[in-house]
Design a protein around this motif. Structure first.
Motif, mmCIF file in Angstrom:
data_model
loop_
_atom_site.group_PDB
_atom_site.id
_atom_site.type_symbol
_atom_site.label_atom_id
_atom_site.label_comp_id
_atom_site.label_asym_id
_atom_site.label_seq_id
_atom_site.Cartn_x
_atom_site.Cartn_y
_atom_site.Cartn_z
ATOM 1 N N VAL A 1 0.738 -1.242 -0.090
ATOM 2 C CA VAL A 1 0.152 0.119 -0.035
ATOM 3 C C VAL A 1 0.863 1.250 -0.042
ATOM 4 C CG1 VAL A 1 -1.788 1.159 1.361
ATOM 5 C CG2 VAL A 1 -1.870 -1.259 1.253
ATOM 6 N N GLU A 2 1.809 1.164 0.603
ATOM 7 C CA GLU A 2 2.849 2.327 0.914
ATOM 8 C C GLU A 2 3.689 2.667 -0.256
ATOM 9 O OE1 GLU A 2 4.778 -0.700 3.659
ATOM 10 O OE2 GLU A 2 2.775 -0.318 3.103
ATOM 11 N N ASP A 3 3.718 1.731 -1.277
ATOM 12 C CA ASP A 3 4.544 1.804 -2.424
ATOM 13 C C ASP A 3 3.818 2.854 -3.381
ATOM 14 O OD1 ASP A 3 6.558 -0.089 -1.504
ATOM 15 O OD2 ASP A 3 5.620 -1.694 -2.483
ATOM 16 N N THR A 4 4.569 3.695 -4.440
ATOM 17 C CA THR A 4 4.082 4.728 -5.083
ATOM 18 C C THR A 4 4.192 3.860 -6.727
ATOM 19 O OG1 THR A 4 4.606 6.431 -3.523
ATOM 20 C CG2 THR A 4 4.168 6.751 -6.162
ATOM 21 N N MET A 5 3.148 3.888 -7.301
ATOM 22 C CA MET A 5 3.483 3.539 -8.749
ATOM 23 C C MET A 5 2.639 4.747 -9.610
ATOM 24 S SD MET A 5 1.732 0.292 -10.952
ATOM 25 C CE MET A 5 1.951 0.223 -12.677
ATOM 26 N N ALA A 6 3.413 5.098 -10.816
ATOM 27 C CA ALA A 6 3.170 6.390 -11.568
ATOM 28 C C ALA A 6 3.103 6.030 -12.753
ATOM 29 C CB ALA A 6 4.167 7.513 -11.083
ATOM 30 N N ARG A 7 2.414 6.847 -13.762
ATOM 31 C CA ARG A 7 2.824 6.328 -15.286
ATOM 32 C C ARG A 7 3.667 7.738 -15.814
ATOM 33 N NH1 ARG A 7 -1.826 6.824 -20.050
ATOM 34 N NH2 ARG A 7 -0.784 6.079 -21.338
ATOM 35 N N LEU A 8 4.589 7.211 -16.255
ATOM 36 C CA LEU A 8 5.775 8.198 -16.977
ATOM 37 C C LEU A 8 5.890 8.507 -18.147
ATOM 38 C CD1 LEU A 8 9.034 6.392 -15.129
ATOM 39 C CD2 LEU A 8 7.220 8.046 -14.138
ATOM 40 N N GLY A 9 5.165 7.647 -19.097
ATOM 41 C CA GLY A 9 4.792 7.728 -20.543
ATOM 42 C C GLY A 9 3.785 6.862 -21.017
ATOM 43 N N ASP A 10 3.656 6.753 -22.336
ATOM 44 C CA ASP A 10 2.646 5.746 -22.923
ATOM 45 C C ASP A 10 2.501 4.473 -22.399
ATOM 46 O OD1 ASP A 10 1.922 7.829 -24.640
ATOM 47 O OD2 ASP A 10 2.732 7.147 -26.556
ATOM 48 N N ASP A 11 3.610 3.710 -22.292
ATOM 49 C CA ASP A 11 3.710 2.411 -21.825
ATOM 50 C C ASP A 11 4.685 2.249 -20.804
ATOM 51 O OD1 ASP A 11 6.029 2.604 -23.607
ATOM 52 O OD2 ASP A 11 5.543 1.056 -24.865
ATOM 53 N N GLN A 12 5.181 3.329 -20.329
ATOM 54 C CA GLN A 12 6.188 3.260 -18.909
ATOM 55 C C GLN A 12 5.554 3.483 -17.721
ATOM 56 O OE1 GLN A 12 10.204 5.395 -19.402
ATOM 57 N NE2 GLN A 12 10.384 3.753 -20.861
ATOM 58 N N PHE A 13 5.925 2.750 -16.718
ATOM 59 C CA PHE A 13 5.563 3.249 -15.443
ATOM 60 C C PHE A 13 6.784 3.123 -14.627
ATOM 61 C CE2 PHE A 13 2.226 1.065 -17.782
ATOM 62 C CZ PHE A 13 1.111 1.770 -17.439
ATOM 63 N N GLY A 14 6.567 4.200 -13.460
ATOM 64 C CA GLY A 14 7.706 4.007 -12.244
ATOM 65 C C GLY A 14 7.156 3.622 -11.126
ATOM 66 N N ILE A 15 7.832 3.121 -10.460
ATOM 67 C CA ILE A 15 7.645 2.587 -9.148
ATOM 68 C C ILE A 15 8.495 2.890 -8.039
ATOM 69 C CG2 ILE A 15 7.245 0.423 -7.620
ATOM 70 C CD1 ILE A 15 6.391 -0.941 -10.346
ATOM 71 N N LEU A 16 8.282 3.212 -7.029
ATOM 72 C CA LEU A 16 9.294 3.694 -5.580
ATOM 73 C C LEU A 16 8.866 2.760 -4.359
ATOM 74 C CD1 LEU A 16 10.846 5.617 -4.294
ATOM 75 C CD2 LEU A 16 9.058 7.011 -3.604
ATOM 76 N N ILE A 17 9.860 2.107 -4.161
ATOM 77 C CA ILE A 17 9.760 0.946 -3.126
ATOM 78 C C ILE A 17 10.650 1.499 -2.014
ATOM 79 C CG2 ILE A 17 9.938 -1.316 -2.542
ATOM 80 C CD1 ILE A 17 9.759 -2.336 -5.271
ATOM 81 N N GLU A 18 10.312 1.917 -0.806
ATOM 82 C CA GLU A 18 10.868 2.503 0.225
ATOM 83 C C GLU A 18 11.030 1.473 1.551
ATOM 84 O OE1 GLU A 18 10.103 6.715 0.954
ATOM 85 O OE2 GLU A 18 8.244 6.316 -0.002
ATOM 86 N N ASP A 19 11.989 1.748 2.235
ATOM 87 C CA ASP A 19 12.284 1.048 3.588
ATOM 88 C C ASP A 19 12.082 -0.410 3.333
ATOM 89 O OD1 ASP A 19 12.130 3.462 4.850
ATOM 90 O OD2 ASP A 19 9.775 3.266 5.126
ATOM 91 N N VAL A 20 13.220 -0.939 2.546
ATOM 92 C CA VAL A 20 13.536 -2.330 2.378
ATOM 93 C C VAL A 20 14.839 -2.663 2.946
ATOM 94 C CG1 VAL A 20 11.899 -2.630 0.274
ATOM 95 C CG2 VAL A 20 14.219 -2.099 0.127
ATOM 96 N N GLN A 21 14.888 -4.009 3.377
ATOM 97 C CA GLN A 21 16.106 -4.350 4.130
ATOM 98 C C GLN A 21 17.338 -4.450 3.189
ATOM 99 O OE1 GLN A 21 16.572 -4.582 7.368
ATOM 100 N NE2 GLN A 21 14.534 -4.201 8.031
ATOM 101 N N ASP A 22 17.303 -5.146 1.926
ATOM 102 C CA ASP A 22 18.156 -5.153 0.851
ATOM 103 C C ASP A 22 17.646 -5.572 -0.233
ATOM 104 O OD1 ASP A 22 17.578 -8.007 0.601
ATOM 105 O OD2 ASP A 22 18.141 -8.373 2.480
ATOM 106 N N ARG A 23 18.497 -5.417 -1.382
ATOM 107 C CA ARG A 23 18.031 -5.336 -2.899
ATOM 108 C C ARG A 23 17.365 -6.446 -3.146
ATOM 109 N NH1 ARG A 23 23.043 -5.032 -6.609
ATOM 110 N NH2 ARG A 23 21.767 -5.981 -7.938
ATOM 111 N N SER A 24 17.388 -7.787 -2.448
ATOM 112 C CA SER A 24 16.991 -8.782 -2.856
ATOM 113 C C SER A 24 15.385 -8.844 -2.807
ATOM 114 C CB SER A 24 17.187 -10.049 -1.857
ATOM 115 O OG SER A 24 16.953 -9.704 -0.705
#
Length: 608
Positions: free
Chosen positions: A244-267
């Motif tokens: 719920v706390e993650d952000t998803m956005a539309r950046l272009g025609d077929d392109q989207f951005g996702i911001l994932i915060e507060d995670v322990q590691d890249r896995s």
């Protein structure tokens, strides 16, 4: 002062009720109601009411459904400054039902004032159970009308202000959100990333840029409506894998951005990216059409050198580009080598684009002969790049970059046009039966172009080359993907009369099982197997199996990279039809080709 529970939450509404109270006190009424006319010229249920006691308020709330809709009321309201009814029983029979309802709620008499908006009758104020001794003077009547008009003005102003607020809210929404998906747009997404930068959490955060592969093909094939439905469905699938706390956005025609915060590691981020790819890979069914797409993802992780949201989004975009150019349907995490490679690619791309415009590209032609007779049947066109500073550049250095950047599409069309034009000239100068043919390599990116077969048809018409004299070569790696769009593109080319060859055959064994279902005329055995003929039994076994399978399917075979007499002899023994390689000739420029043909009577080479 008593207040309507429903409408006492704004200052303007309270003022309206105070005006109703003043009018009720002036007339001695127990209750006051305000109605407005609808577009159908009927009185809507009251919008405001006032009563002189809590019990009266309760009665008013129960009376909200009363509407005086009969034309009799409108007729008399328009004809008089006010309508005073001292005894409801004296009203005409035609409105007896209205009178009965009013009496049921304890109404004995009425004073009704018309409410005008300019010259238009906008509604009425109904005062119930006024003082029996009421005898309104002219001043009192004027005061009642002034109060009624004040109510109209206040409500009109409130409406205008409300519209302004709604317009402002809509404007802000359109500035920050995407209409189609309801997602935040690029501007708001960058603000969210900035907020993540300013946070005090020591945990990791990541930006993902997700691209829906083949969206443009879907748009061209099915139309805009289905393409947009596809995007909406893809958004729903992707969001199932986010918190719920993650952000998803539309950046272009077929392109989207996702911001994932507060995670322990890249896995954790990599796991989310993997799940998104799996979800999007599942077929979509939209208005009865099954639509298959994939997604590519670039990931940027917060690190010490990143200073702005734009830099982080740029790094995710670079990783996305690398993911798409390395095969699509995968995710990659940004590292600095990607930036260096991108810069190098851009330099090569710019130089290549200029060279294409300035005709610094040339074609060389490698002869193809029939093994049994040694007869020349045609040539394969191979592009060479004459760089203004570096001299001759071989295809191994620039074809891959042109594939990744999309420049392969105009480059491929240039090669095809030049090769067809040149072969038509040679057919006229060196007439044989059957005519010499030309083979041209075709990129997977070209096959993705919706109008590629039409482009081929146009080039054949412009150059005058018969379709049967053109062989288009596609790599086995392309065929292994075996998408519906690919098969459709190959069928369109076959309908033109063009022949289709599978190049580098033998490097992707998965294609052997469905070779009979592909619209191809010949296969070209990869040079890695030919070069080991006579040296490794495994290579001989593979070559023999390929030739036997092709013959069973009525498909001809061309051997690439033939360099020795032993290879030539073994291929002939295995009944391979055609060959090309240094054993006959290296690739030649136009003048060398003409000398090559003119110096050999009957176009016969290497026959035993």
């Amino acid at each position: 002062m008593e207040k309507s529970q429903q409408f006492a939450d704004t200052e303007n509404e309270v003022l309206v009720q105070e005006c109703l109270q003043v009018m009720a006190r002036l007339t001695g009424a127990q209750r006051a109601h305000l109605h407005f006319l609808s577009q159908e010229r009927k009185f809507e249920k009251e919008v405001y009411f006032w009563a002189d006691s809590p019990e009266g308020l309760l009665e008013c709330s129960e009376m909200t459904g009363i509407r005086l809709d009969h034309p009799w009321w409108l007729k008399h309201l328009r004809a008089q400054d006010f309508l005073k009814i001292e005894d409801l029983s004296l009203l005409p029979e035609e409105i007896v039902s209205d009178c009965r309802i009013l009496r049921d709620f304890g109404v004995n008499n009425l004073l009704i004032l018309p409410v005008y908006d300019g010259k238009r009758l906008a509604g009425m104020i109904r005062l119930e159970n006024v003082a029996l001794e009421l005898s309104l003077q002219e001043v009192e009547i004027s005061l009642l009308h002034i109060s009624a008009q004040l109510i109209v003005r206040m409500l009109s102003l409130a409406h205008d202000l409300g519209e302004l607020r709604r317009d402002r809210a809509r404007m802000v929404y359109h500035q920050e959100y995407d209409d189609l998906t309801g997602l935040p747009n690029r501007t708001l997404f960058l603000e969210r990333i900035q907020r993540a930068f300013e946070g005090h959490s020591n945990l990791l955060f990541a930006v993902l840029v997700v691209d829906v592969d083949y969206y443009q093909l879907v748009h061209e094939r099915f139309g805009r409506a289905i393409a947009e439905r596809l995007l909406q469905a893809a958004v729903n699938k992707i969001r199932l894998n986010l918190r719920v706390e993650d952000t998803m956005a539309r950046l272009g025609d077929d392109q989207f951005g996702i911001l994932i915060e507060d995670v322990q590691d890249r896995s954790v981020v990599e796991m989310v990216a993997t799940r998104i790819l799996e979800r999007v890979r599942e077929p979509f069914v939209i208005e009865g059409n099954e639509v298959a797409v994939t997604a590519s993802i670039g990931i940027a992780l917060r690190n010490g050198h990143l200073r702005t949201p734009e830099e982080m989004l740029q790094e995710a975009g670079i990783a996305l580009l690398e993911a798409k150019q390395s095969g699509r349907g995968k995710w990659l995490v940004f590292d600095e080598s990607m930036r260096d490679e991108l810069i190098r690619r851009m330099e090569v791309e710019n130089d290549l684009r200029r060279s294409l415009e300035e005709n610094r590209l040339v074609l060389h032609y490698q002869p193809i002969t029939e093994l049994k007779s040694g007869k020349l049947i045609g040539f394969e066109a191979l592009v060479r790049w004459i760089h203004p500073r570096r001299g001759m550049i071989w295809p191994t250095e620039f074809i891959e970059i042109s594939e990744k950047t999309g420049l392969i599409v105009p480059l491929g069309l240039w090669v095809l046009r030049q090769a067809c034009w040149q072969m038509r000239l040679w057919q006229e100068r060196f007439p044989v039966t059957p005519p010499l043919m030309i083979s041209v390599n075709i990129s997977p990116r070209q096959l993705e172009e919706a109008d590629f077969s039409e482009q081929v048809k146009k080039i054949l018409e412009e150059t005058g080359l018969p379709p049967s004299s053109l062989r288009l070569e596609i790599t086995e790696h392309t065929v292994v993907q075996r998408s519906g769009a690919l098969i459709e593109a190959l069928d369109s080319l076959r309908m033109l009369g063009v022949q289709l060859y599978i190049d580098d055959f033998g490097t992707g064994y998965s294609s052997l099982g469905y070779l009979d279902r592909l619209p191809v005329d010949a296969i070209k055995i990869d040079r890695s197997f030919v070069s080991n003929l006579g040296k490794a039994k495994s290579s001989q076994g593979v070559v023999q199996a390929i030739i036997q399978l092709a013959h069973e399917l009525n498909i001809e075979v061309v051997a690439e990279g033939v360099e020795t007499f032993e290879q030539h002899r073994e291929l002939k023994r295995l009944q391979c039809e055609f060959m090309q390689g240094f054993y006959i000739s290296e690739p030649l420029d136009v003048h060398a080709v003409e000398r090559f043909i003119a110096g050999r009577s009957g176009f016969v080479f290497g026959a035993d």
